[in-house]
Design an enzyme around this catalytic site. Structure first.
Site, PDB file in Angstrom:
ATOM      1  N   ASP A  47      44.663  -3.440 -57.586  1.00 51.51           N
ATOM      2  CA  ASP A  47      45.661  -2.387 -57.703  1.00 51.51           C
ATOM      3  C   ASP A  47      46.926  -3.001 -58.292  1.00 51.51           C
ATOM      4  OD1 ASP A  47      44.501  -0.003 -57.011  1.00 51.51           O
ATOM      5  OD2 ASP A  47      44.815  -0.267 -54.858  1.00 51.51           O
ATOM      6  N   ARG A  67      36.519  13.370 -61.331  1.00 52.52           N
ATOM      7  CA  ARG A  67      37.767  13.828 -60.693  1.00 52.52           C
ATOM      8  C   ARG A  67      38.527  14.742 -61.646  1.00 52.52           C
ATOM      9  NH1 ARG A  67      41.166   8.664 -58.696  1.00 52.52           N
ATOM     10  NH2 ARG A  67      40.896   7.821 -60.777  1.00 52.52           N
ATOM     11  N   ARG A 100      33.084  -0.688 -66.428  1.00 48.17           N
ATOM     12  CA  ARG A 100      33.028   0.757 -66.594  1.00 48.17           C
ATOM     13  C   ARG A 100      34.293   1.190 -67.313  1.00 48.17           C
ATOM     14  NH1 ARG A 100      28.669   3.490 -66.217  1.00 48.17           N
ATOM     15  NH2 ARG A 100      29.441   5.286 -65.030  1.00 48.17           N
ATOM     16  N   ARG A 130      35.150  -0.895 -48.423  1.00 48.66           N
ATOM     17  CA  ARG A 130      36.541  -0.649 -48.802  1.00 48.66           C
ATOM     18  C   ARG A 130      37.007   0.758 -48.433  1.00 48.66           C
ATOM     19  NH1 ARG A 130      35.871  -3.065 -54.091  1.00 48.66           N
ATOM     20  NH2 ARG A 130      35.669  -1.009 -54.987  1.00 48.66           N
ATOM     21  N   ARG A 156      38.320   7.611 -40.630  1.00 44.94           N
ATOM     22  CA  ARG A 156      39.330   7.705 -39.563  1.00 44.94           C
ATOM     23  C   ARG A 156      38.914   8.740 -38.530  1.00 44.94           C
ATOM     24  NH1 ARG A 156      44.018   8.295 -44.026  1.00 44.94           N
ATOM     25  NH2 ARG A 156      43.886   6.174 -44.843  1.00 44.94           N
ATOM     26  N   GLU A 178      38.055  13.579 -65.501  1.00 47.50           N
ATOM     27  CA  GLU A 178      37.717  12.161 -65.697  1.00 47.50           C
ATOM     28  C   GLU A 178      36.197  11.968 -65.737  1.00 47.50           C
ATOM     29  OE1 GLU A 178      39.841   9.348 -63.084  1.00 47.50           O
ATOM     30  OE2 GLU A 178      37.897   8.450 -62.681  1.00 47.50           O
ATOM     31  N   TYR A 232      38.835  -6.018 -59.459  1.00 40.93           N
ATOM     32  CA  TYR A 232      39.501  -4.736 -59.297  1.00 40.93           C
ATOM     33  C   TYR A 232      40.795  -4.963 -58.515  1.00 40.93           C
ATOM     34  CZ  TYR A 232      41.122  -0.217 -58.862  1.00 40.93           C
ATOM     35  OH  TYR A 232      41.978   0.842 -58.978  1.00 40.93           O
TER      36      TYR A 232
END
Ligand SMILES: Cc1cc2nc3c(=O)[nH]c(=O)nc-3n(C[C@H](O)[C@H](O)[C@H](O)COP(=O)(O)OP(=O)(O)OC[C@H]3O[C@@H](n4cnc5c(N)ncnc54)[C@H](O)[C@@H]3O)c2cc1C
Length: 394
Positions: free
Chosen positions: A366, A291, A260, A182, A186, A316, A364
Site C-alpha cells: 500500500d 468493482r 495482474r 489478509r 469481525r 474495473e 503488494y
C-alpha cells in the site's frame, strides 16, 4: 522544478515518479541539496496514485482506481502531511452478491443479513465455528481451503470464490492461503474497511500532493521517457534509483514475473449519486467486472461536488499483463517467488542501482508502505552514497 541538463551530468537519477521515486527525489533535493533527474514514462507524475479533476464534472478522479491513504506509521503520516492536508474520509466497502448489497469486510451485520438472523457477537462466533467445522484444516495450503476452514462453505461461495477468480484469473485452489489471511472477519458492527490510526484523502487530490513533493529547483522532471531511452547516456558513476518492474529491467532473462493489470470503463451519469458509496465489489463470477468506483464520495470536504447532479464511475476489470503493459498487482505464486529471487540476487551485484517500490520489489505494497520503504532506503543507501563525493559534472 529545475531545468534539465544533459543526462550524463546527473549524479542521481530516479526512475518512476510514484510514491517511491517522488520521495527519494524530494529527499535528495532537500536533504542532500543535490540535483536529481526524475524520469517517468507516463505523461504525469504520481504513479498509480495519480488523481486529477475531471474536466466535465470537476470530480477528482483516481486514474488507476480508488486510492485511500491509511497508515499507523506516524513518521509516514507526518511526511505526507508536509505536502497536503487530508480530509476525514473513512473507507467503507459494500459487496453485491446475487443482487443484494452487504457490508465488507465480513462483520456481524454481514453475517446476520446473509443468514437472515439476529445473532449476538458470541452467537455469531459459535455459528461460524459450526459452519466451518467440516473444513477445519491446520495445513490449509491454498486460498479456498483456508477460507472454508475459517468461514465455511456458504460465505466463501457468496463473497470470495467468484471475486478471487475474477481478480486473479485463476482458481482459488491455485492461490496461496496467505491471500485469504489478509482479509479480516469481525464479530462486531465495525464497518470501516481500514483500522489504521490515520486515514483520509488529500484535499486537493494526489496529483497536487505529488506536485508539491517534487516542486523544487533541484528536481528536474522528464516525463514520457522510458528508462531504456536514457540508460545509454547515464554517467557510469550515477546512482540510479529504479522503481519500474524488475523483470523488465533485466530483459526477462530469468523469465516473466506474473502480474495482474486492470482496465477501467469510465461513465458519467446524470444523477447526484449512482451507488451510494465509493466502492461496490461485484462478487458474482458471472459479472465480468470486479468493482465499481464512484469518486465523488471521497470528497467529504466539498459538499458542492457531492451534491452536483453529475457523477463519474469506473468499472474495473482485471486481466493478466503482457510484456510492455502496465503491471498493477504481483501474482506472487511459488514460481514467481523463485524467479523473483533470481532477479533480486542479480540486482545486488549492481552497486550503483537501488531497486524499490511496488514494481521494483515485486510486492503488494500500500502507499504508506512504499513511503516507509523509500524513507528507509534513502537513509540506508542513498545518503551514504553522497559521502563518496563523486564528481560527475561535464
Ligand atoms: C487498483 C489499485 C488500488 C489501490 N488502492 C490503494 C489504496 O486504497 N491505498 C493504498 O495505500 N494503496 C493502494 N494501492 C497501492 C498503490 O497504488 C501503491 O502502493 C503505489 O502506487 C506504489 O508506489 P510506487 O512508487 O512503488 O509505484 P507506482 O505508483 O506504480 O509508480 C511507478 C512509476 O514508475 C514508472 N515506470 C515504470 N517503469 C518505468 C520505466 N521503465 N521507465 C520510466 N518510468 C517507469 C511508472 O510509469 C509509474 O509512474 C492500490 C493499487 C492499485 C493497483
Amino acid at each position: 522544478m529545475g531545468k534539465m541538463r544533459q543526462v550524463n551530468s546527473y549524479k542521481y537519477v530516479v526512475i518512476g515518479s510514484g510514491p517511491f521515486g517522488s520521495t527519494i527525489a524530494h529527499k535528495i533535493a532537500t536533504q542532500l541539496n543535490q540535483e536529481v533527474l526524475l524520469v517517468d514514462k507516463r505523461d504525469h507524475i504520481g504513479g498509480n496514485c495519480f488523481s486529477s479533476p475531471h474536466k466535465e464534472t470537476g470530480i477528482e478522479t483516481h486514474h488507476y482506481g480508488s486510492h485511500i491513504f491509511h497508515t499507523s506509521n506516524k513518521k509516514v503520516w507526518d511526511y505526507v502531511n508536509l505536502f497536503s492536508d487530508f480530509n476525514d474520509y473513512r473507507h467503507i466497502v459494500y459487496a453485491k452478491s446475487k443482487g443484494i448489497s452487504y457490508t465488507l469486510p465480513l462483520n456481524l451485520t454481514t453475517i446476520n443479513s446473509f443468514f437472515k438472523s439476529d445473532l449476538s457477537p458470541q452467537e455469531a462466533r459459535s455459528f461460524i465455528e459450526k459452519e466451518s467445522e467440516l473444513f477445519k484444516n491446520k495445513d490449509a495450503s491454498n486460498f479456498e481451503e483456508k477460507a472454508k476452514s475459517l468461514i465455511g462453505e456458504k460465505l466463501y461461495q457468496a463473497f470470495f470464490s467468484g471475486y478471487s477468480e475474477k481478480q486473479w484469473g485463476t482458481s482459488p485452489l491455485n492461490l496461496p492461503a496467505s491471500t485469504f489471511s489478509r482479509l479480516p472477519i469481525r464479530y462486531n458492527r465495525d464497518h470501516f474497511y481500514f483500522s489504521d490510526q490515520y486515514e483520509g484523502i488529500p484535499t486537493n487530490g494526489y496529483g497536487k500532493l505529488f506536485l508539491n513533493m517534487i516542486n523544487h529547483p533541484n528536481i528536474h522532471l522528464k516525463l514520457k521517457t522510458d528508462f531504456k531511452e536514457i540508460k545509454p547516456y547515464l554517467n557510469p558513476n550515477a546512482l540510479v534509483i529504479y522503481s519500474g518492474p524488475l523483470d523488465e529491467f533485466f530483459h526477462y532473462c530469468f523469465g516473466d514475473l506474473g502480474w495482474r493489470t486492470l482496465t477501467f470503463e469510465k461513465e458519467v451519469h446524470d444523477c447526484e449519486d449512482y451507488q451510494g458509496c465509493a466502492v461496490m465489489n461485484y462478487v458474482d463470477k458471472e459479472i465480468p467486472y470486479t468493482r465499481i468506483h464512484e469518486f465523488k464520495h471521497y470528497q467529504t470536504h466539498l459538499p458542492h461536488i457531492r451534491k452536483s447532479q453529475k457523477t463519474i464511475t469506473f468499472k474495473e476489470y482485471s486481466t493478466f499483463v503482457k510484456r510492455g503493459e502496465t503491471p498493477y498487482y504481483p501474482v506472487n505464486s511459488k514460481e514467481d517467488r523463485e524467479i523473483f529471487q533470481l532477479y533480486w540476487k542479480e540486482s545486488l551485484n549492481l552497486k550503483n542501482y537501488i531497486f524499490g517500490g511496488r514494481l521494483g520489489s515485486y510486492q503488494y505494497f500500500d502507499m504508506h508502505q512504499v513511503f516507509a520503504q523509500a524513507l528507509h532506503l534513502f537513509e540506508e543507501k542513498v545518503r551514504p552514497y553522497d559521502q563518496y563525493k563523486i564528481n560527475v559534472s561535464v
